[in-house]
Design a protein around this motif. Structure first.
Motif, PDB file in Angstrom:
ATOM      1  N   SER A  88       0.807  -1.217   0.000  1.00 40.56           N
ATOM      2  CA  SER A  88       0.000   0.000   0.000  1.00 40.56           C
ATOM      3  C   SER A  88       0.839   1.266   0.000  1.00 40.56           C
ATOM      4  CB  SER A  88      -0.914   0.023   1.229  1.00 40.56           C
ATOM      5  OG  SER A  88      -0.151   0.196   2.415  1.00 40.56           O
ATOM      6  N   GLY A  89       2.125   1.146   0.304  1.00 41.69           N
ATOM      7  CA  GLY A  89       2.962   2.309   0.486  1.00 41.69           C
ATOM      8  C   GLY A  89       3.031   2.735   1.937  1.00 41.69           C
ATOM      9  N   ALA A  90       2.188   2.131   2.788  1.00 40.26           N
ATOM     10  CA  ALA A  90       2.194   2.402   4.232  1.00 40.26           C
ATOM     11  C   ALA A  90       2.119   3.887   4.542  1.00 40.26           C
ATOM     12  CB  ALA A  90       3.439   1.778   4.884  1.00 40.26           C
ATOM     13  N   HIS A  91       1.054   4.535   4.073  1.00 36.25           N
ATOM     14  CA  HIS A  91       0.853   5.950   4.411  1.00 36.25           C
ATOM     15  C   HIS A  91       0.586   6.118   5.900  1.00 36.25           C
ATOM     16  CE1 HIS A  91      -0.648   7.013   0.064  1.00 36.25           C
ATOM     17  NE2 HIS A  91       0.498   6.365   0.078  1.00 36.25           N
ATOM     18  N   MET A  92      -0.363   5.345   6.424  1.00 33.09           N
ATOM     19  CA  MET A  92      -0.725   5.356   7.844  1.00 33.09           C
ATOM     20  C   MET A  92      -1.157   6.736   8.337  1.00 33.09           C
ATOM     21  SD  MET A  92       2.316   2.848   9.316  1.00 33.09           S
ATOM     22  CE  MET A  92       3.653   3.801   8.593  1.00 33.09           C
ATOM     23  N   ASN A  93      -1.500   7.623   7.430  1.00 29.91           N
ATOM     24  CA  ASN A  93      -1.785   9.016   7.770  1.00 29.91           C
ATOM     25  C   ASN A  93      -2.623   9.613   6.645  1.00 29.91           C
ATOM     26  OD1 ASN A  93      -1.665  11.834   8.201  1.00 29.91           O
ATOM     27  ND2 ASN A  93       0.401  11.733   9.024  1.00 29.91           N
ATOM     28  N   ALA A  94      -3.829  10.063   6.968  1.00 26.44           N
ATOM     29  CA  ALA A  94      -4.718  10.606   5.944  1.00 26.44           C
ATOM     30  C   ALA A  94      -4.163  11.873   5.311  1.00 26.44           C
ATOM     31  CB  ALA A  94      -6.097  10.891   6.549  1.00 26.44           C
ATOM     32  N   ALA A  95      -3.384  12.646   6.070  1.00 25.44           N
ATOM     33  CA  ALA A  95      -2.784  13.854   5.514  1.00 25.44           C
ATOM     34  C   ALA A  95      -1.758  13.502   4.444  1.00 25.44           C
ATOM     35  CB  ALA A  95      -2.124  14.673   6.613  1.00 25.44           C
ATOM     36  N   VAL A  96      -1.025  12.411   4.655  1.00 28.49           N
ATOM     37  CA  VAL A  96      -0.071  11.937   3.652  1.00 28.49           C
ATOM     38  C   VAL A  96      -0.814  11.485   2.401  1.00 28.49           C
ATOM     39  CG1 VAL A  96       1.641  10.157   3.115  1.00 28.49           C
ATOM     40  CG2 VAL A  96       1.675  11.304   5.342  1.00 28.49           C
ATOM     41  N   THR A  97      -1.895  10.741   2.589  1.00 30.60           N
ATOM     42  CA  THR A  97      -2.652  10.233   1.443  1.00 30.60           C
ATOM     43  C   THR A  97      -3.235  11.370   0.623  1.00 30.60           C
ATOM     44  OG1 THR A  97      -3.213   8.248   2.713  1.00 30.60           O
ATOM     45  CG2 THR A  97      -4.520   8.698   0.752  1.00 30.60           C
ATOM     46  N   LEU A  98      -3.833  12.360   1.280  1.00 33.08           N
ATOM     47  CA  LEU A  98      -4.385  13.500   0.554  1.00 33.08           C
ATOM     48  C   LEU A  98      -3.288  14.234  -0.218  1.00 33.08           C
ATOM     49  CD1 LEU A  98      -6.785  15.414  -0.038  1.00 33.08           C
ATOM     50  CD2 LEU A  98      -6.071  16.732   1.965  1.00 33.08           C
ATOM     51  N   THR A  99      -2.135  14.406   0.391  1.00 36.53           N
ATOM     52  CA  THR A  99      -1.033  15.092  -0.276  1.00 36.53           C
ATOM     53  C   THR A  99      -0.566  14.325  -1.501  1.00 36.53           C
ATOM     54  OG1 THR A  99      -0.304  16.043   1.830  1.00 36.53           O
ATOM     55  CG2 THR A  99       1.290  16.008   0.032  1.00 36.53           C
ATOM     56  N   MET A 100      -0.453  13.015  -1.386  1.00 39.31           N
ATOM     57  CA  MET A 100      -0.026  12.200  -2.528  1.00 39.31           C
ATOM     58  C   MET A 100      -1.044  12.254  -3.666  1.00 39.31           C
ATOM     59  SD  MET A 100       2.906  11.271  -1.715  1.00 39.31           S
ATOM     60  CE  MET A 100       3.298  12.435  -0.403  1.00 39.31           C
ATOM     61  N   CYS A 101      -2.321  12.276  -3.315  1.00 37.75           N
ATOM     62  CA  CYS A 101      -3.355  12.416  -4.354  1.00 37.75           C
ATOM     63  C   CYS A 101      -3.253  13.778  -5.028  1.00 37.75           C
ATOM     64  CB  CYS A 101      -4.738  12.231  -3.742  1.00 37.75           C
ATOM     65  SG  CYS A 101      -5.123  10.553  -3.192  1.00 37.75           S
ATOM     66  N   THR A 102      -3.059  14.811  -4.245  1.00 37.13           N
ATOM     67  CA  THR A 102      -2.977  16.168  -4.776  1.00 37.13           C
ATOM     68  C   THR A 102      -1.808  16.328  -5.742  1.00 37.13           C
ATOM     69  OG1 THR A 102      -3.962  17.068  -2.757  1.00 37.13           O
ATOM     70  CG2 THR A 102      -2.774  18.614  -4.167  1.00 37.13           C
ATOM     71  N   PHE A 103      -0.687  15.687  -5.450  1.00 39.23           N
ATOM     72  CA  PHE A 103       0.508  15.824  -6.279  1.00 39.23           C
ATOM     73  C   PHE A 103       0.648  14.699  -7.303  1.00 39.23           C
ATOM     74  CE2 PHE A 103       1.417  18.629  -2.774  1.00 39.23           C
ATOM     75  CZ  PHE A 103       2.068  19.688  -3.384  1.00 39.23           C
ATOM     76  N   GLY A 104      -0.430  13.982  -7.533  1.00 41.09           N
ATOM     77  CA  GLY A 104      -0.454  13.006  -8.609  1.00 41.09           C
ATOM     78  C   GLY A 104       0.286  11.725  -8.348  1.00 41.09           C
ATOM     79  N   ARG A 105       0.572  11.418  -7.106  1.00 39.04           N
ATOM     80  CA  ARG A 105       1.300  10.188  -6.796  1.00 39.04           C
ATOM     81  C   ARG A 105       0.377   9.053  -6.369  1.00 39.04           C
ATOM     82  NH1 ARG A 105       6.997  11.976  -3.939  1.00 39.04           N
ATOM     83  NH2 ARG A 105       7.630  13.486  -5.512  1.00 39.04           N
ATOM     84  N   LEU A 106      -0.890   9.327  -6.297  1.00 41.01           N
ATOM     85  CA  LEU A 106      -1.886   8.317  -5.958  1.00 41.01           C
ATOM     86  C   LEU A 106      -3.207   8.727  -6.594  1.00 41.01           C
ATOM     87  CD1 LEU A 106      -2.483   5.752  -4.148  1.00 41.01           C
ATOM     88  CD2 LEU A 106      -3.309   7.359  -2.427  1.00 41.01           C
ATOM     89  N   ALA A 107      -3.918   7.756  -7.144  1.00 41.38           N
ATOM     90  CA  ALA A 107      -5.209   8.038  -7.777  1.00 41.38           C
ATOM     91  C   ALA A 107      -6.221   8.494  -6.729  1.00 41.38           C
ATOM     92  CB  ALA A 107      -5.721   6.785  -8.490  1.00 41.38           C
ATOM     93  N   TRP A 108      -7.011   9.514  -7.078  1.00 42.49           N
ATOM     94  CA  TRP A 108      -7.993  10.054  -6.137  1.00 42.49           C
ATOM     95  C   TRP A 108      -9.010   9.008  -5.706  1.00 42.49           C
ATOM     96  CZ3 TRP A 108      -7.893  14.368  -3.382  1.00 42.49           C
ATOM     97  CH2 TRP A 108      -7.081  15.429  -3.811  1.00 42.49           C
ATOM     98  N   LYS A 109      -9.295   8.067  -6.572  1.00 40.44           N
ATOM     99  CA  LYS A 109     -10.291   7.048  -6.223  1.00 40.44           C
ATOM    100  C   LYS A 109      -9.832   6.174  -5.060  1.00 40.44           C
ATOM    101  CE  LYS A 109      -8.589   3.589  -9.522  1.00 40.44           C
ATOM    102  NZ  LYS A 109      -8.942   2.752 -10.694  1.00 40.44           N
ATOM    103  N   MET A 110      -8.526   6.171  -4.783  1.00 41.62           N
ATOM    104  CA  MET A 110      -7.999   5.368  -3.688  1.00 41.62           C
ATOM    105  C   MET A 110      -8.085   6.080  -2.332  1.00 41.62           C
ATOM    106  SD  MET A 110      -7.109   2.622  -5.226  1.00 41.62           S
ATOM    107  CE  MET A 110      -6.062   1.729  -4.080  1.00 41.62           C
ATOM    108  N   LEU A 111      -8.378   7.366  -2.335  1.00 40.89           N
ATOM    109  CA  LEU A 111      -8.386   8.142  -1.095  1.00 40.89           C
ATOM    110  C   LEU A 111      -9.356   7.586  -0.056  1.00 40.89           C
ATOM    111  CD1 LEU A 111      -7.436  10.608   0.537  1.00 40.89           C
ATOM    112  CD2 LEU A 111      -9.202  11.960  -0.632  1.00 40.89           C
ATOM    113  N   PRO A 112     -10.635   7.319  -0.401  1.00 37.67           N
ATOM    114  CA  PRO A 112     -11.554   6.790   0.630  1.00 37.67           C
ATOM    115  C   PRO A 112     -11.085   5.454   1.203  1.00 37.67           C
ATOM    116  CG  PRO A 112     -12.769   7.579  -1.284  1.00 37.67           C
ATOM    117  CD  PRO A 112     -11.327   7.564  -1.681  1.00 37.67           C
TER     118      PRO A 112
END
Length: 309
Positions: A88-112
């Protein structure tokens, strides 16, 4: 003995069959694999982190001090990355996940999916530590589950501000702490700068969390992670501490949820604007292809595995 070895080799070859030397994965659905891994690595991080707090509080200083909590969360992050980093990349942090989505490093559909997995892992870890330390907590506070006061125990699970800290001061504290986290993560994963050596990413990020705790933890416990804070807070509300977990600190509960999202975007954006966008191009003719762009920590095989935090 020789016949036994030949029999074992034959059995292995029959199991592999026409699929070759690589066994088939039990779960083919990527979302399920990612969700399970993110849940487990978050659980590992939180179990070690909350466990360190419980030991310090109920032990009344006999089994560790504040630095023990810093080490518990830092090493817990490192172990969590080892558990789920390649899946999964081991984000373990919603702020990290949102940032990665914002900067194109993770698909937005994966955020929820990531946020739910992080919430679930944190909630389960809080329940586990509550069960493991139930008798110690009861002995420490005499069965009086309080949020504030000399024998307060709610702080084992969620963060609360120091008595002197205002909501504005706490908001700034959380924005800055999370900004430092994401800025440094961007640097650690920037392949054109000085990234963490391959294989050392877990300990590098763990040391980063340890550093933040040592330098920025006294104001409010350095939550810097929305799911890390809200899930155990909800658990404590259910487990006996009541609605005071939301009232305490002038209604502090929403600060560690909202401020880290802002801080993460600011920190990552600052690094990108001031450093990453200005890397010189490496056009090569005979030596090979153009150098790979800044790559996040972790596996690069699919869009959901791109960050290891």
């Amino acid at each position: 003995m020789k016949e036994m070895a030949e029999s074992m080799e034959l059995g292995v070859s029959q199991q592999r069959g026409a699929t070759g030397s690589r066994p088939r994965a039990w779960l083919q659905n990527e979302c399920v694999r990612v969700g399970l891994a993110e849940t487990l690595c978050t659980y590992i991080m939180m179990a070690f982190g909350l466990g360190s707090v419980a030991q310090v509080v109920t032990g009344q200083g006999a089994y560790g001090q504040y630095v023990s909590i810093n080490l518990g969360f830092g090493l817990g992050v490192a172990m969590g990355i080892h558990v789920g980093g390649k899946v999964s990349g081991a984000h373990m942090n919603a702020a990290v996940t949102l940032t990665m989505c914002t900067f194109g490093r993770l698909a937005w559909k994966m955020l929820p999916l990531y946020v739910f997995a992080q919430f679930l892992g944190s909630f389960l870890a809080a329940g586990t530590i509550y069960a493991v330390y139930y008798e110690a907590i009861y002995d420490y506070c005499g069965g009086n589950m309080t949020v504030t006061g000399v024998k307060a125990t709610a702080g084992i699970f969620a963060t609360y501000p120091a008595p002197y800290l205002s909501l504005l001061g706490g908001f700034i504290d959380q924005v800055f702490g999370t900004a430092m986290l994401l800025l440094c993560i961007m640097a650690l994963s920037d392949q054109k700068n000085k990234p963490a050596p391959a294989g050392s990413e877990p300990i590098a990020v763990g040391l980063l969390v340890l550093l933040i705790g040592i330098s920025l933890g006294s104001n409010s416990g350095y939550a810097i992670n929305p799911t890390r804070d809200i899930a155990p807070r909800i658990f404590t509300a259910i487990a006996g501490w009541g609605v005071d977990v939301f009232r305490s600190g002038n209604g502090w509960w929403w600060v560690p949820i909202t401020a880290p999202f802002i801080g993460g975007l600011l920190g990552a954006g600052l690094y990108k604007i001031m450093v990453e966008l200005h890397h010189p191009g490496t056009c090569t003719r005979r030596e090979g292809p153009v150098e790979e762009e800044s790559a996040p920590l972790g596996n690069q095989e699919n869009t959901s595995n791109n960050v290891c935090v």
